[in-house]
Scaffold this motif. Structure first.
Motif, PDB file in Angstrom:
ATOM      1  N   UNK A 171       0.776  -1.232   0.000  1.00  0.00           N
ATOM      2  CA  UNK A 171       0.000   0.000   0.000  1.00  0.00           C
ATOM      3  C   UNK A 171       0.806   1.280   0.000  1.00  0.00           C
ATOM      4  N   UNK A 172       2.147   1.191  -0.044  1.00  0.00           N
ATOM      5  CA  UNK A 172       2.991   2.381  -0.010  1.00  0.00           C
ATOM      6  C   UNK A 172       3.942   2.394  -1.195  1.00  0.00           C
ATOM      7  N   UNK A 173       4.263   3.591  -1.678  1.00  0.00           N
ATOM      8  CA  UNK A 173       5.164   3.710  -2.811  1.00  0.00           C
ATOM      9  C   UNK A 173       6.596   3.405  -2.380  1.00  0.00           C
ATOM     10  N   UNK A 174       7.296   2.624  -3.199  1.00  0.00           N
ATOM     11  CA  UNK A 174       8.701   2.313  -2.957  1.00  0.00           C
ATOM     12  C   UNK A 174       9.545   3.433  -3.545  1.00  0.00           C
ATOM     13  N   UNK A 175      10.260   4.150  -2.687  1.00  0.00           N
ATOM     14  CA  UNK A 175      11.038   5.313  -3.121  1.00  0.00           C
ATOM     15  C   UNK A 175      12.517   5.018  -3.297  1.00  0.00           C
ATOM     16  N   UNK A 176      12.971   3.877  -2.792  1.00  0.00           N
ATOM     17  CA  UNK A 176      14.387   3.531  -2.932  1.00  0.00           C
ATOM     18  C   UNK A 176      14.519   2.096  -3.408  1.00  0.00           C
ATOM     19  N   UNK A 177      15.388   1.888  -4.396  1.00  0.00           N
ATOM     20  CA  UNK A 177      15.773   0.540  -4.822  1.00  0.00           C
ATOM     21  C   UNK A 177      17.288   0.468  -4.768  1.00  0.00           C
ATOM     22  N   UNK A 178      17.819  -0.380  -3.895  1.00  0.00           N
ATOM     23  CA  UNK A 178      19.256  -0.519  -3.695  1.00  0.00           C
ATOM     24  C   UNK A 178      19.781  -1.741  -4.438  1.00  0.00           C
ATOM     25  N   UNK A 179      21.070  -1.767  -4.688  1.00  0.00           N
ATOM     26  CA  UNK A 179      21.751  -2.927  -5.254  1.00  0.00           C
ATOM     27  C   UNK A 179      22.818  -3.355  -4.264  1.00  0.00           C
ATOM     28  N   UNK A 180      22.652  -4.556  -3.717  1.00  0.00           N
ATOM     29  CA  UNK A 180      23.566  -5.054  -2.673  1.00  0.00           C
ATOM     30  C   UNK A 180      23.688  -4.057  -1.526  1.00  0.00           C
ATOM     31  N   UNK A 181      22.563  -3.428  -1.180  1.00  0.00           N
ATOM     32  CA  UNK A 181      22.516  -2.523  -0.043  1.00  0.00           C
ATOM     33  C   UNK A 181      23.066  -1.138  -0.310  1.00  0.00           C
ATOM     34  N   UNK A 182      23.472  -0.850  -1.562  1.00  0.00           N
ATOM     35  CA  UNK A 182      24.071   0.437  -1.885  1.00  0.00           C
ATOM     36  C   UNK A 182      23.178   1.203  -2.864  1.00  0.00           C
ATOM     37  N   UNK A 183      23.272   2.540  -2.793  1.00  0.00           N
ATOM     38  CA  UNK A 183      22.566   3.389  -3.739  1.00  0.00           C
ATOM     39  C   UNK A 183      23.062   3.111  -5.160  1.00  0.00           C
TER      40      UNK A 183
END
Length: 927
Positions: A171-183
């Motif tokens: 129900x909430x927008x995903x604002x961050x997608x990380x790769x192996x925990x990093x930006x």
């Protein structure tokens, strides 16, 4: 004798239940399918069919035989496991028909020899729930050749990806997608989801990312961001991959993109460039940098302070985002690099992005304004041209100073240039009688720049749980705007027509410099109970110089308008302190505490020497309870409260005549409001049956709300001012459920989602209190099925019902039903051909306010021809909106106003594209 009879009676009393209760047993023999060898010590478990709870277990004895006794009546699952062999699963029922269930000979097959047509299926935990983290295993889902992460996400329970790539989870927008925990390219999730191949992914983790401070101490501080973390397979962290695409179509539409990634051990280098005017590339940059000055206040990562960025601009400005209205032309590019060295003690993560966005289009609005005893209907049109050019550079350096201390340094800078040109026409009628019409032309040019720098130091003491951290952050922003306002309003009354003409030049220069510091100390009282204390200060020095000029002669604007001009100097000093307690034992985590800040605000108007001083206190209590039933099930309930101070635009009596028919006055007597927020979350996954159930919800109640009071004149002109409403409370809520299950017999996945949200809001219209209710209900059924290199199918559909009512006009509402559906799928044909569709349907029924139904079927289709051994060279023919029905449309209700909006958008076209996907990992080229 009496004692003997009594003993005999008691024996009979306790014997009857035992005799009446039947017991059951199961037995069988475990053998290897190929060699017929009896498998000694095989593990046999009996699970409850309803909730997969273990009832009993044993190991196979000599000759592979097993027997389990003293089972009760019911439905169960038999699970047989042996190292190196595929798991054997079978459902069975124990009832009164027979007391022993004989499985006979159970054949086990080696995993290495498992064929596609074998009936016995191994089970894989597609989902694991670890505290507040939900982890998905991609190997449990079907991944088509050359599929991207976005295609994988569409299969995961509780996650939706719309046509623009926006991700919604729980129900909430995903604002961050990380790769192996990093930006990875910072603030653009789509650069991950549309770039990285799905077959490179080892795990997908969904969680609420805590602030740096909370992640360090392990104690929740209430600051969270819905986040996806894409963990790559070890053998996919060395090599190169990317994509090149170019395409052209009818009606002068085109798109092109180039993406290149080079991963080498602990280094990642990526670059991309896109260009297109069909809204399919280059629109994912979500730049949330704030500019300008204001008194909005919030606490961010590490407990530091952030001052709100009210633009407070006289003229229209462009936020740099395309939201479906108009025809866009996007050009974007960027470079990313991150690396770790010195035994992972040091690392850097940096990004540079550059881009421009141009949008042209038209928009038309129909508005019903409910007043006491009457209705004002308005019709308006807009022709708009928006343009923005922007650049952003950011870097994060982390160093491990010693075994117990770390330092993180961050810096980012942004520059923007935007232009806006809007032309408006409008007319208003009261009870079908024309009261005014108008035309307006607004042009505005804005140059903005911002620089942020921060340092975050952490230290862990020898005593477990005792920590210290310090953060300091400096934020500088500047905005310079200039433009023209030209309007012509004609008022109609019994005396005839009256004209009001405005021709003005306006400037608006904003500067802000904010320094924030925060000290945090955590101390464990015991192994299960700890406290986190923090203290910090914030200093903000800002200025807002706004001027309006009349023309002394055509084209010469040099007559200052005092009533529309100001030059404010603003200074804020903030003291903030907090204490948060944390209890963690076994499966239970309890968190509670509060933060409080004292704000001293001082403002001076350099033109009039008027002074505004404000001193106030903000409270932010919080509490949460979490229980982890198992690795696959959790429950969490939380509370947080926050004080909302009135903004400067609500307080100070500054005239703004951008829209001469709608004037806003200030109210220096406004008091703060307080909001109580309650949230609940439950997730459960059953490994054996592949069933996922999730529930989430939130409710917010605001006391002493700040509401709007609008006074309408007979000519339709409105004058609004904000007031407190101490004897009423506004509220809003949202809740939803997600149910997902794989239907084994039909081999497809089915999901049921129930979502609802709503609010109750108050405002005054001509000094009469108005209450509005707005609720939306949206159940949805999801069905998907995937067969590698054969077909894939996804359907999401469900009705909607909206309740929108105003107490001023109880007999006229905007209640209505609707229906929405999304369909996507493709079929793999001989000769390396593939056909498919991405389509959606929307229906909105007529209401009492708008007597018109709306329906739209956006039918999109494609044909793909693949070349080369790995199918990574593709020629695609894309047909967009084949039925030519893409008419921009929406309805919404705000306070006592109901609006229906239509706008230009991208319609039917055909495009031919050619694309090449390349991947070279570990020295070997793969699909």
């Amino acid at each position: 004798m009496k004692i003997t009879i009594l003993l005999l009676f008691l024996c009979l009393l306790f014997a009857f239940p035992v005799a009446a209760q039947n017991t059951y047993s199961v037995k069988g023999v475990i053998i290897d399918t190929a060699s017929k060898t009896k498998l000694l010590n095989t593990s046999i478990s009996v699970l409850n069919s309803k909730d997969s709870i273990l009832q009993t277990f044993t190991h196979a004895g000599v000759g592979g035989s097993f027997s389990l006794n003293n089972l009760s009546k019911g439905k169960f699952i038999l699970l047989v496991t042996y190292p190196g062999y595929a798991d054997y699963v079978e459902s069975f029922t124990l009832d009164s028909a027979k007391s022993t269930h004989n499985f006979g000979q159970l054949n086990m097959i080696l995993k290495s020899k498992l064929l596609a047509d074998v009936i016995i299926k191994g089970t894989r935990a597609a989902i694991k729930i670890k505290g507040d983290t939900t982890e998905f295993d991609p190997r449990a889902y079907t991944i088509q050749p050359n599929a991207k992460v976005e295609d994988l996400l569409k299969q995961l329970p509780g996650i939706q990806v719309d046509k623009d790539g926006k991700i919604t989870a729980q129900g909430q927008q995903v604002n961050k997608v990380l790769v192996d925990g990093e930006e990875f390219f910072g603030d653009d999730p789509t650069l991950v989801t549309k770039n990285i191949r799905a077959d490179m992914v080892d795990k997908v983790q969904l969680y609420d990312k805590k602030s740096d401070q909370a992640a360090f101490t392990g104690i929740d501080d209430g600051q969270k961001t819905k986040t996806l973390n894409i963990k790559l397979k070890d053998d996919k962290k060395a090599g190169m991959f990317g994509k090149a695409e170019v395409g052209g179509g009818t009606n002068d539409y085109y798109q092109s993109q180039l993406i290149f990634n080079l991963f080498k051990a602990k280094q990642k280098f990526s670059l991309y460039g896109t260009m297109g005017n069909n809204s399919r590339v280059g629109l994912g940059w979500e730049d949330n940098q704030k500019y300008g000055s204001g008194d909005g206040f919030q606490v961010g990562d590490n407990g530091d302070f952030m001052f709100g960025g009210e633009n407070r601009d006289d003229l229209d400005s462009f936020n740099g985002r395309y939201e479906g209205q108009g025809i866009p032309l996007a050009r974007t590019g960027g470079v990313h690099y991150d690396s770790k060295w010195n035994s992972d003690k040091e690392s850097i993560n940096t990004n540079y992005k550059i881009g421009s966005l141009n949008i042209d289009g038209t928009s038309n609005n129909l508005t019903q304004n409910n007043l006491p005893g009457s209705i004002i209907n308005s019709s308006s049109g807009q022709i708009f041209h928006n343009y923005m050019f922007r650049q952003k550079l950011d870097a994060v350096f982390k160093v491990k100073l010693d075994t117990s201390s770390n330092l993180q340094l961050s810096i980012d800078g942004t520059r923007k240039h935007s232009t806006t040109k809007n032309s408006y026409t409008a007319s208003e009628s009261r009870n079908d009688t024309l009261i005014n019409n108008s035309t307006r032309d607004i042009t505005n040019t804005v140059d903005q720049k911002a620089l942020n720098a921060s340092a975050f130091y952490t230290h862990k003491f020898k005593k477990t749980g005792r920590t210290f951290s310090f953060s300091i952050k400096e934020a500088y922003s500047q905005s310079e705007a200039k433009g023209f306002l030209n309007s012509d309003i004609r008022y109609y009354n019994a005396q005839g027509q009256q004209d009001s003409i405005i021709d003005q030049y306006k400037t608006n220069n904003l500067k802000s410099s904010a320094l924030n510091t925060n000290l945090t100390y955590s101390e464990p009282f015991s192994k299960t109970f700890a406290i986190v204390l923090n203290y910090g200060i914030g200093i903000d020095n800002s200025s807002a110089d706004r001027k309006s000029f009349n023309a002394s002669s055509p084209g010469i604007y040099n007559i200052l308008i005092d009533s529309l001009s100001s030059n404010y100097k603003l200074n804020q000093f903030i003291d903030q302190a907090g204490a948060i307690f944390n209890y963690k034992k076994g499966k239970t985590v309890i968190n509670f505490g509060t933060r409080v800040n004292s704000v001293n605000f001082h403002q001076v108007d350099e033109y009039t020497n008027n002074v505004l001083n404000r001193n106030f206190i903000n409270w932010a209590p919080q509490a949460s309870y979490q229980y982890n039933f198992s690795q696959q099930k959790m429950f969490r309930i939380s509370y947080n409260g926050n004080t909302t101070q009135p903004t400067l635009d609500q307080i100070q009596p500054l005239r703004v005549n951008t829209d001469p028919l709608n004037i806003v006055l200030g109210n220096p007597d406004l008091k703060p409001s307080f909001t109580n927020n309650f949230n609940i979350n439950y997730r459960s996954y059953k490994v054996i049956t592949g069933q996922f159930i999730g529930f989430y919800g939130g409710y917010a109640l605001t006391s002493n709300p700040i509401v709007n009071n609008v006074i309408y004149s007979n000519s339709g002109k409105s004058t609004s001012q904000y007031l407190n409403l101490p004897d009423k409370q506004t509220s809003n809520f949202y809740f939803g459920t997600n149910f997902f299950k794989k239907i084994e017999k039909l081999d497809f996945n089915v999901g049921l989602n129930l979502n609802a949200n709503g609010n109750i809001y108050y405002n005054f219209v001509n000094s009469e209190l108005n209450m509005t209710k707005s609720y939306t209900y949206n159940p949805r059924l999801d069905i998907n099925k995937y067969k590698e290199k054969k077909f894939d199918f996804y359907l999401s559909a469900g009705p909607t019902y909206t309740i929108s009512e105003s107490s001023l006009q109880p007999l006229i509402n905007n209640n209505g039903s609707g229906f929405k559906a999304d369909l996507s799928g493709s079929i793999y044909l001989p000769g390396k051909f593939q056909i498919g569709t991405y389509s959606n349907y929307e229906y909105t029924a007529k209401t009492q306010s708008f007597n018109q139904n709306f329906s739209r079927l956006l039918l999109n289709a494609f044909i793909i021809k693949s070349f080369l051994k790995t199918d990574n060279l593709k020629l695609q023919l894309w047909g967009n909106d084949l039925l030519n029905q893409n008419v921009g449309f929406n309805r919404n209700a705000t306070a006592n106003m109901i609006t229906q909006n239509s706008y230009t958008t991208i319609k039917r076209y055909f495009m031919l594209t050619i694309s090449y996907d390349f991947t070279k990992m570990g020295g070997t080229t793969k699909k």
